[in-house]
Design a protein around this motif. Structure first.
Motif, short mmCIF file in Angstrom:
data_model
loop_
_atom_site.label_atom_id
_atom_site.label_comp_id
_atom_site.label_asym_id
_atom_site.label_seq_id
_atom_site.Cartn_x
_atom_site.Cartn_y
_atom_site.Cartn_z
N ASN A 18 3.18 10.04 -2.26
CA ASN A 18 2.78 9.68 -0.89
C ASN A 18 1.63 8.67 -0.90
O ASN A 18 1.65 7.70 -0.14
CB ASN A 18 2.36 10.92 -0.10
N VAL A 19 0.64 8.91 -1.74
CA VAL A 19 -0.50 7.99 -1.82
C VAL A 19 -0.02 6.62 -2.30
O VAL A 19 -0.40 5.58 -1.73
CB VAL A 19 -1.61 8.54 -2.74
N LEU A 20 0.82 6.58 -3.31
CA LEU A 20 1.33 5.30 -3.81
C LEU A 20 2.13 4.56 -2.74
O LEU A 20 1.99 3.35 -2.59
CB LEU A 20 2.18 5.51 -5.06
N ARG A 21 2.96 5.29 -1.99
CA ARG A 21 3.71 4.66 -0.90
C ARG A 21 2.78 4.03 0.13
O ARG A 21 3.00 2.92 0.60
CB ARG A 21 4.60 5.70 -0.21
N GLN A 22 1.71 4.75 0.46
CA GLN A 22 0.77 4.24 1.46
C GLN A 22 -0.02 3.04 0.91
O GLN A 22 -0.32 2.11 1.65
CB GLN A 22 -0.18 5.34 1.93
N LEU A 23 -0.35 3.07 -0.37
CA LEU A 23 -1.04 1.92 -0.96
C LEU A 23 -0.15 0.68 -0.99
O LEU A 23 -0.61 -0.44 -0.74
CB LEU A 23 -1.53 2.26 -2.38
N ILE A 24 1.13 0.87 -1.25
CA ILE A 24 2.08 -0.24 -1.21
C ILE A 24 2.18 -0.77 0.21
O ILE A 24 2.17 -1.98 0.44
CB ILE A 24 3.46 0.19 -1.75
N ARG A 25 2.23 0.14 1.17
CA ARG A 25 2.26 -0.27 2.58
C ARG A 25 1.02 -1.08 2.93
O ARG A 25 1.11 -2.11 3.61
CB ARG A 25 2.36 0.99 3.44
N LEU A 26 -0.13 -0.65 2.44
CA LEU A 26 -1.38 -1.37 2.69
C LEU A 26 -1.32 -2.77 2.05
O LEU A 26 -1.68 -3.76 2.67
CB LEU A 26 -2.56 -0.58 2.14
N ASP A 27 -0.84 -2.83 0.82
CA ASP A 27 -0.75 -4.10 0.10
C ASP A 27 0.19 -5.08 0.80
O ASP A 27 -0.04 -6.28 0.78
CB ASP A 27 -0.28 -3.85 -1.33
N ARG A 28 1.23 -4.58 1.41
CA ARG A 28 2.24 -5.43 2.05
C ARG A 28 1.97 -5.67 3.53
O ARG A 28 2.78 -6.32 4.20
CB ARG A 28 3.61 -4.81 1.87
N ALA A 36 -4.50 -1.41 9.39
CA ALA A 36 -5.19 -0.26 9.98
C ALA A 36 -4.31 0.98 9.98
O ALA A 36 -4.78 2.08 9.68
CB ALA A 36 -5.64 -0.60 11.40
N LEU A 37 -3.03 0.81 10.28
CA LEU A 37 -2.11 1.94 10.26
C LEU A 37 -1.94 2.50 8.84
O LEU A 37 -1.87 3.72 8.65
CB LEU A 37 -0.75 1.53 10.83
N ALA A 38 -1.90 1.63 7.86
CA ALA A 38 -1.77 2.07 6.47
C ALA A 38 -3.02 2.83 6.02
O ALA A 38 -2.91 3.87 5.36
CB ALA A 38 -1.51 0.88 5.56
N VAL A 39 -4.19 2.33 6.37
CA VAL A 39 -5.43 3.02 6.01
C VAL A 39 -5.47 4.39 6.67
O VAL A 39 -5.83 5.40 6.05
CB VAL A 39 -6.67 2.18 6.40
N GLN A 40 -5.07 4.46 7.94
CA GLN A 40 -5.03 5.74 8.66
C GLN A 40 -4.09 6.72 7.96
O GLN A 40 -4.41 7.90 7.79
CB GLN A 40 -4.60 5.50 10.11
N ALA A 41 -2.94 6.23 7.52
CA ALA A 41 -1.96 7.08 6.82
C ALA A 41 -2.52 7.58 5.49
O ALA A 41 -2.28 8.73 5.10
CB ALA A 41 -0.66 6.33 6.62
N ILE A 42 -3.25 6.73 4.79
CA ILE A 42 -3.86 7.15 3.52
C ILE A 42 -4.88 8.26 3.77
O ILE A 42 -4.90 9.27 3.07
CB ILE A 42 -4.51 5.95 2.79
N LEU A 43 -5.73 8.09 4.78
CA LEU A 43 -6.72 9.13 5.10
C LEU A 43 -6.02 10.44 5.49
O LEU A 43 -6.47 11.52 5.09
CB LEU A 43 -7.64 8.67 6.23
N GLU A 44 -4.94 10.34 6.24
CA GLU A 44 -4.20 11.55 6.62
C GLU A 44 -3.64 12.26 5.39
O GLU A 44 -3.76 13.48 5.24
CB GLU A 44 -3.08 11.21 7.59
N THR A 45 -3.05 11.49 4.49
CA THR A 45 -2.49 12.06 3.26
C THR A 45 -3.59 12.74 2.44
O THR A 45 -3.42 13.88 1.98
CB THR A 45 -1.80 10.97 2.42
N LEU A 46 -4.72 12.07 2.28
CA LEU A 46 -5.85 12.65 1.53
C LEU A 46 -6.39 13.89 2.22
O LEU A 46 -6.72 14.88 1.58
CB LEU A 46 -6.96 11.61 1.36
N GLY A 47 -6.49 13.84 3.55
CA GLY A 47 -7.00 14.98 4.31
C GLY A 47 -6.11 16.20 4.16
O GLY A 47 -6.59 17.31 3.94
N HIS A 48 -4.80 16.00 4.25
CA HIS A 48 -3.88 17.13 4.08
C HIS A 48 -3.96 17.69 2.67
O HIS A 48 -3.98 18.90 2.48
CB HIS A 48 -2.45 16.71 4.42
#
Length: 95
Positions: A18-28, A36-48
């Protein structure tokens, strides 16, 4: 038979994926809104993963002496604190 250790490894693998998917999303990200949406998703994944109520991203302010909460994820039912965390000294950042 699945052991507790196997289940833990499976959970870590899913989290890592999940983290890798979100980092790829951020990179792309093609624009700041996608970023901003990708960063939010990364924080959500880390929070969970951390079983946290909230996860923050702090940026150093232009003066370089204080930080501000630039992005925050909160678990459902938890009040945001982003507006209260501006121009704070490093030792005041919540942990």
């Amino acid at each position: 038979m699945t052991t507790t250790t196997d289940a833990g490894k499976s959970g870590r693998k899913t989290y890592t994926e999940n983290v890798l998917r979100q980092l790829i999303r951020l990179d792309r990200a093609g624009d700041t809104q996608e970023m901003a949406l990708a960063v939010q998703a990364i924080l959500e994944t880390l929070g969970h993963y951390a079983l946290a109520d909230r996860a923050f991203l702090f940026n150093l302010t232009e003066g370089g002496r204080t930080f501000r909460n630039s992005v925050e994820w909160c678990r459902s039912g938890v009040s945001a604190r982003q507006g209260n965390l501006r121009d704070i000294a490093p030792e005041e950042i919540p942990v």
